[in-house]
Motif scaffolding. Structure first.
Motif, PDB file in Angstrom:
ATOM      1  N   VAL A 193      25.602  53.877  17.646  1.00  0.00           N
ATOM      2  CA  VAL A 193      26.013  54.733  18.761  1.00  0.00           C
ATOM      3  C   VAL A 193      24.956  55.794  19.029  1.00  0.00           C
ATOM      4  CG1 VAL A 193      27.711  56.479  19.456  1.00  0.00           C
ATOM      5  CG2 VAL A 193      28.478  54.307  18.481  1.00  0.00           C
ATOM      6  N   ARG A 194      24.412  56.365  17.983  1.00  0.00           N
ATOM      7  CA  ARG A 194      23.359  57.373  18.130  1.00  0.00           C
ATOM      8  C   ARG A 194      22.117  56.753  18.784  1.00  0.00           C
ATOM      9  NH1 ARG A 194      23.015  58.552  13.324  1.00  0.00           N
ATOM     10  NH2 ARG A 194      24.227  60.496  13.274  1.00  0.00           N
ATOM     11  N   GLU A 195      21.719  55.600  18.309  1.00  0.00           N
ATOM     12  CA  GLU A 195      20.527  54.943  18.853  1.00  0.00           C
ATOM     13  C   GLU A 195      20.698  54.546  20.313  1.00  0.00           C
ATOM     14  OE1 GLU A 195      19.864  51.718  16.207  1.00  0.00           O
ATOM     15  OE2 GLU A 195      19.367  53.018  14.491  1.00  0.00           O
ATOM     16  N   ALA A 196      21.928  54.304  20.729  1.00  0.00           N
ATOM     17  CA  ALA A 196      22.206  53.924  22.118  1.00  0.00           C
ATOM     18  C   ALA A 196      22.150  55.119  23.063  1.00  0.00           C
ATOM     19  CB  ALA A 196      23.565  53.244  22.221  1.00  0.00           C
ATOM     20  N   GLY A 197      22.080  56.332  22.507  1.00  0.00           N
ATOM     21  CA  GLY A 197      21.918  57.517  23.337  1.00  0.00           C
ATOM     22  C   GLY A 197      23.189  58.257  23.691  1.00  0.00           C
ATOM     23  N   TYR A 198      24.302  57.890  23.069  1.00  0.00           N
ATOM     24  CA  TYR A 198      25.535  58.638  23.329  1.00  0.00           C
ATOM     25  C   TYR A 198      25.435  60.029  22.708  1.00  0.00           C
ATOM     26  CZ  TYR A 198      27.771  54.203  24.633  1.00  0.00           C
ATOM     27  OH  TYR A 198      28.104  53.022  25.245  1.00  0.00           O
ATOM     28  N   ARG A 199      26.050  60.994  23.356  1.00  0.00           N
ATOM     29  CA  ARG A 199      26.013  62.370  22.855  1.00  0.00           C
ATOM     30  C   ARG A 199      27.189  62.696  21.939  1.00  0.00           C
ATOM     31  NH1 ARG A 199      24.230  62.512  28.018  1.00  0.00           N
ATOM     32  NH2 ARG A 199      26.257  63.014  28.918  1.00  0.00           N
ATOM     33  N   TYR A 200      28.285  61.965  22.072  1.00  0.00           N
ATOM     34  CA  TYR A 200      29.422  62.157  21.176  1.00  0.00           C
ATOM     35  C   TYR A 200      30.200  60.845  21.101  1.00  0.00           C
ATOM     36  CZ  TYR A 200      32.773  62.242  25.051  1.00  0.00           C
ATOM     37  OH  TYR A 200      33.533  61.891  26.123  1.00  0.00           O
ATOM     38  N   ALA A 201      31.040  60.744  20.081  1.00  0.00           N
ATOM     39  CA  ALA A 201      31.908  59.571  19.943  1.00  0.00           C
ATOM     40  C   ALA A 201      33.204  59.998  19.271  1.00  0.00           C
ATOM     41  CB  ALA A 201      31.219  58.475  19.138  1.00  0.00           C
ATOM     42  N   CYS A 202      34.297  59.424  19.726  1.00  0.00           N
ATOM     43  CA  CYS A 202      35.622  59.760  19.204  1.00  0.00           C
ATOM     44  C   CYS A 202      36.136  58.673  18.264  1.00  0.00           C
ATOM     45  CB  CYS A 202      36.615  59.922  20.353  1.00  0.00           C
ATOM     46  SG  CYS A 202      36.360  61.414  21.337  1.00  0.00           S
ATOM     47  N   ALA A 203      36.744  59.118  17.183  1.00  0.00           N
ATOM     48  CA  ALA A 203      37.391  58.219  16.233  1.00  0.00           C
ATOM     49  C   ALA A 203      38.876  58.621  16.178  1.00  0.00           C
ATOM     50  CB  ALA A 203      36.717  58.326  14.875  1.00  0.00           C
ATOM     51  N   ILE A 204      39.499  58.425  15.037  1.00  0.00           N
ATOM     52  CA  ILE A 204      40.850  58.953  14.816  1.00  0.00           C
ATOM     53  C   ILE A 204      40.780  59.912  13.634  1.00  0.00           C
ATOM     54  CG2 ILE A 204      43.259  58.436  14.276  1.00  0.00           C
ATOM     55  CD1 ILE A 204      42.896  55.753  15.667  1.00  0.00           C
ATOM     56  N   ASP A 205      40.573  59.381  12.447  1.00  0.00           N
ATOM     57  CA  ASP A 205      40.379  60.229  11.275  1.00  0.00           C
ATOM     58  C   ASP A 205      39.156  59.703  10.526  1.00  0.00           C
ATOM     59  OD1 ASP A 205      40.537  61.949   9.196  1.00  0.00           O
ATOM     60  OD2 ASP A 205      42.604  61.484   8.649  1.00  0.00           O
ATOM     61  N   PRO A 206      37.959  60.191  10.849  1.00  0.00           N
ATOM     62  CA  PRO A 206      36.734  59.594  10.319  1.00  0.00           C
ATOM     63  C   PRO A 206      36.441  59.872   8.863  1.00  0.00           C
ATOM     64  CG  PRO A 206      36.217  61.520  11.635  1.00  0.00           C
ATOM     65  CD  PRO A 206      37.685  61.279  11.799  1.00  0.00           C
ATOM     66  N   GLY A 207      37.246  60.709   8.214  1.00  0.00           N
ATOM     67  CA  GLY A 207      37.035  60.944   6.795  1.00  0.00           C
ATOM     68  C   GLY A 207      35.748  61.695   6.509  1.00  0.00           C
ATOM     69  N   PRO A 208      34.888  61.149   5.654  1.00  0.00           N
ATOM     70  CA  PRO A 208      33.724  61.913   5.210  1.00  0.00           C
ATOM     71  C   PRO A 208      32.576  61.996   6.206  1.00  0.00           C
ATOM     72  CG  PRO A 208      33.694  59.746   4.225  1.00  0.00           C
ATOM     73  CD  PRO A 208      34.994  59.861   4.962  1.00  0.00           C
TER      74      PRO A 208
END
Length: 246
Positions: A193-208
């Motif tokens: 996701v970072r390499e694709a150029g997105y500035r943020y990404a949403c999960a649910i509970d990403p843990g660590p």
């Protein structure tokens, strides 16, 4: 995006963004996954926010705000057609913004990834453009709603990179947000996701995983009345780890 916070700052001094996760808005009589709220319930939930001085905004606006104490990110996953017909009128009535995460590989299709429950139609390209013209932020939910942690490298790149390109062509605007299907992620997915150029990404509970590319969210459903909303809003800072860099 807002400037990164100081990682050395005490946890209590950071503003943990509260992001609500919705899906479909419509008839919830047959809803084994509990992903649907009725328009009336959505209206009551947004009324509850407004009465407490809280304003619903897109994730992009939430992250860009220097002070987020009175803001709530509103997200709608999967791009159901009922977003335009049922959710958007309620959002407009309250003057709230939102982010809509869509699946450009399933335009005009349905939620085939859900083996139980009713088939729900998804937005067409025209429907996505209608939402964008209304001021809704459009983000990617991947191409076809697959678990990225189980995808091979080629599929992973296709779901993340191609979905952004298609959405930018549809909307004519930059797409900076991503949402992990099923909320599942690992470091490989985050890196892609970072390499694709997105500035943020949403999960649910990403843990660590502490990153603006792994933002935690709180599920909001039909059973979330005023008391449950109060508890979810008050306790989210205790239940969720602060996310560095946002």
């Amino acid at each position: 995006m807002a400037a990164p916070v100081d990682p050395a700052a005490p946890a209590g001094s950071r503003t943990v963004p509260w992001i609500a996760m919705y899906h479909s808005v419509g008839d919830c009589s047959d809803d084994p996954y509990r992903i649907t709220v009725t328009p009336d319930r959505l209206d009551r939930q947004l009324t509850w926010l407004g009465r407490r001085g809280l304003r619903g905004v897109s994730v992009a606006d939430l992250l860009a705000a220097p002070d987020r104490t009175d803001l709530v990110g509103l997200t709608f996953d999967d791009g159901y057609a009922d977003f335009v017909t049922a959710a958007l009128p309620v959002l407009r009535r309250h003057g709230f913004g939102a982010t809509l995460f869509v699946l450009p590989g399933r335009l005009g299709g349905d939620n085939a990834w859900d083996p139980l429950g009713p088939r729900k139609p998804l937005l067409t390209a025209d429907g996505i453009r209608e939402a964008a013209r209304a001021g809704v932020e459009i983000g990617s939910h991947g191409l076809t709603h697959v678990d990225l942690t189980r995808a091979d490298d080629l599929r992973l790149k296709s779901e993340i990179v191609e979905s952004r390109a298609v959405l930018e062509e549809i909307t004519g605007t930059d797409v900076g947000g991503f949402c992990y299907p099923y909320g599942t992620l690992d470091q490989r997915a985050v890196d892609a996701v970072r390499e694709a150029g997105y500035r943020y990404a949403c999960a649910i509970d990403p843990g660590p995983v502490d990153s603006p590319l792994a933002l935690p969210r709180v599920h909001i459903g039909q059973n979330d009345t005023a008391v449950r909303l109060f508890l979810k809003h008050r306790l989210h800072r205790l239940r969720r780890r602060p996310v560095e860099g946002v």
